[in-house]
Design a protein around this motif. Structure first.
Motif, PDB file in Angstrom:
ATOM      1  N   LEU A 164       9.836   7.469   6.149  1.00  0.00           N
ATOM      2  CA  LEU A 164      10.054   8.141   4.876  1.00  0.00           C
ATOM      3  C   LEU A 164       8.869   7.908   3.931  1.00  0.00           C
ATOM      4  CD1 LEU A 164      12.061   9.928   3.495  1.00  0.00           C
ATOM      5  CD2 LEU A 164      13.238   7.903   2.628  1.00  0.00           C
ATOM      6  N   VAL A 165       8.371   6.671   3.927  1.00  0.00           N
ATOM      7  CA  VAL A 165       7.183   6.363   3.118  1.00  0.00           C
ATOM      8  C   VAL A 165       6.017   7.234   3.591  1.00  0.00           C
ATOM      9  CG1 VAL A 165       5.457   4.584   2.608  1.00  0.00           C
ATOM     10  CG2 VAL A 165       7.889   4.002   2.597  1.00  0.00           C
TER      11      VAL A 165
ATOM     12  N   THR B  65      11.586   6.760  -3.472  1.00  0.00           N
ATOM     13  CA  THR B  65      10.504   5.776  -3.529  1.00  0.00           C
ATOM     14  C   THR B  65      11.005   4.465  -4.142  1.00  0.00           C
ATOM     15  OG1 THR B  65       8.829   7.503  -3.708  1.00  0.00           O
ATOM     16  CG2 THR B  65       8.217   5.341  -4.499  1.00  0.00           C
TER      17      THR B  65
ATOM     18  N   ASN C 261       7.092   2.815   7.437  1.00  0.00           N
ATOM     19  CA  ASN C 261       8.390   3.474   7.290  1.00  0.00           C
ATOM     20  C   ASN C 261       8.188   4.992   7.308  1.00  0.00           C
ATOM     21  OD1 ASN C 261      10.611   4.789   5.882  1.00  0.00           O
ATOM     22  ND2 ASN C 261      11.336   2.716   5.468  1.00  0.00           N
TER      23      ASN C 261
ATOM     24  N   ILE D 283       6.433  10.905   2.529  1.00  0.00           N
ATOM     25  CA  ILE D 283       6.157  11.109   1.099  1.00  0.00           C
ATOM     26  C   ILE D 283       4.655  10.993   0.841  1.00  0.00           C
ATOM     27  CG2 ILE D 283       6.554  10.201  -1.229  1.00  0.00           C
ATOM     28  CD1 ILE D 283       9.344   9.336  -0.310  1.00  0.00           C
TER      29      ILE D 283
ATOM     30  N   GLY E 156       0.892   1.381   3.797  1.00  0.00           N
ATOM     31  CA  GLY E 156       1.648   1.149   2.578  1.00  0.00           C
ATOM     32  C   GLY E 156       1.635  -0.312   2.181  1.00  0.00           C
TER      33      GLY E 156
ATOM     34  N   ASN F 123       4.507   4.983  -4.104  1.00  0.00           N
ATOM     35  CA  ASN F 123       5.064   5.023  -2.752  1.00  0.00           C
ATOM     36  C   ASN F 123       4.262   4.175  -1.760  1.00  0.00           C
ATOM     37  OD1 ASN F 123       6.779   6.312  -0.634  1.00  0.00           O
ATOM     38  ND2 ASN F 123       4.798   7.083   0.028  1.00  0.00           N
ATOM     39  N   ALA F 124       2.937   4.347  -1.753  1.00  0.00           N
ATOM     40  CA  ALA F 124       2.108   3.637  -0.776  1.00  0.00           C
ATOM     41  C   ALA F 124       1.402   2.469  -1.458  1.00  0.00           C
ATOM     42  CB  ALA F 124       1.106   4.595  -0.138  1.00  0.00           C
TER      43      ALA F 124
ATOM     44  N   LEU G 258      13.159   2.654  -1.605  1.00  0.00           N
ATOM     45  CA  LEU G 258      12.321   2.065  -0.542  1.00  0.00           C
ATOM     46  C   LEU G 258      11.581   0.829  -1.045  1.00  0.00           C
ATOM     47  CD1 LEU G 258      10.859   5.356   0.961  1.00  0.00           C
ATOM     48  CD2 LEU G 258      12.266   3.696   2.187  1.00  0.00           C
TER      49      LEU G 258
END
Lengths: 61, 320
Positions: B48-49, A32, B46, B52, B163, B115-116, A35
């Protein structure tokens, strides 16, 4: 206090899964962070380069 | 011999017991609907985002389930359907389940926020509090409308998948707009409503102690509301032909099963059933519970099919 084999075995397995969970959480936080850094870098680059180029051109001449 | 003497000094709970606390079958549905929301939402997220975020939502939903089981351990132990749950069966102690739920709630909300975005994280936190606190502690014990109002919890957490700011946030809002009606309809739909309620009511009677307010017998009016709401996304352009076909055909099937349930006597209060004597009345309700179970199962299938249709249309470019 003497623990039974069942109790010891259960505790060992629980500890193993807690360790795995913590490792997974650390990896997720790391991913995270990476990113987020990438996204923030891209945003910052776009903010610097976008309008800056257009405004800088007349001044350079 | 007292409980303290029989109980082991140290917990013998296995990791599998903790996994059961998360209600994995519910989690799988959450993952599916959340992933569909991601795919269908406009704008790129994304992968990966997204992965997660879906994981956080699933764990958050599981944490709410763990809190629910911790709070309801004594009642669950009285009902046949739930007496095998880890807390009810005594494999996991109430405090351990509570701690497990709280820790997972905190971790999932925190990670989703990082993350988001924090709006999504706040909504996830609200969902957990709504389900574990409002629904489990208040609604379920006080009103027959508990599953009607409480069902909204199922509609909260899944679709806030955009996100960050800008396009991401727009995607999140769009995902909410796209999926909330379907999701809410499915969650509030009479299938889940009556199926779960009737089953719970039946088992409550079996247990003879875990009494909860039971919803009155099946009311077909709610099915008449639910089916148009499920079809609505196709009418307003959210869904395409595949969605329209699935929602209409599924809706017809749903109405048919609802009518069958209505004609059955499932859910009638035992003293209102024509059979003589309480035992006979209970057996009668039990015998008629199949339509309720069928409608409940079909409501889950219908929800999956609606989301699958959206997914197929999004992936094939057929969607609106």
């Amino acid at each position: 206090m003497r623990l039974t084999p069942d109790e010891l075995n259960a505790r060992k397995r629980r500890n193993l899964f807690i360790a795995l969970g913590l490792v997974a959480f650390i990896i997720l936080v790391f991913l995270t962070t990476v990113l987020r850094l990438q996204q923030n870098q891209a945003d910052a680059r776009a903010a610097l380069e976008g309008p800056g180029v257009i405004e800088a051109e007349p001044a350079a001449r | 011999m007292t409980d303290a003497q029989t109980r082991p000094v140290l917990s013998t709970a296995q990791p599998e017991d903790y996994f059961q606390l998360l209600k994995p079958r519910v989690m799988s549905l959450v993952v599916f609907t959340a992933a569909t929301g991601l795919v269908v939402a406009p704008g790129a997220v994304n992968p990966l985002v997204a992965a997660i975020a879906v994981l956080c939502i699933a764990v958050g939903a599981g944490a709410a389930g763990a809190l629910n089981m911790a709070l309801e351990g004594e009642t669950d132990a009285l009902m046949r359907r739930t007496r095998g749950r880890p807390v009810a069966a005594g494999r996991v102690r109430k405090n351990e389940a509570m701690a497990f739920g709280v820790i997972l709630s905190l971790f999932s909300v925190m990670l989703l926020g990082m993350n988001a975005n924090w709006l999504a994280a706040g909504l996830l936190a609200l969902t957990i509090v709504y389900y574990a606190g409002f629904y489990t502690l208040l609604l379920k014990r006080r009103t027959p409308q508990n599953i009607v109002i409480g069902g909204a919890a199922g509609a909260f957490p899944r679709d806030r998948l955009g996100g960050g700011d800008g396009p991401g946030a727009v995607a999140g809002v769009a995902a909410v707009r796209h999926h909330l009606p379907v999701d809410a309809a499915a969650q509030l739909g009479p299938g889940a409503l009556f199926g779960r309620r009737l089953r719970q009511g039946r088992h409550s009677d079996d247990a003879g102690g875990a009494r909860r307010p039971v919803h009155p017998p099946a009311d077909p009016d709610l099915s008449l509301v639910f089916v148009p709401v499920a079809i609505a996304p196709a009418v307003v352009g959210l869904g395409g032909p595949v969605y329209l076909a699935v929602s209409v055909l599924g809706g017809l099937g749903f109405l048919g099963l609802a009518l069958r349930l209505y004609r059955s006597r499932a859910g009638d209060e035992p003293d209102k059933v024509e059979a003589v004597g309480r035992e006979a009345a209970l057996y009668d309700v039990r015998a008629q519970a199949k339509p309720a179970r069928d409608l409940f199962a079909f409501s889950i299938l219908y929800l999956m099919a609606l989301f699958a249709a959206l997914l197929v249309e999004a992936l094939s470019g057929m969607g609106a």
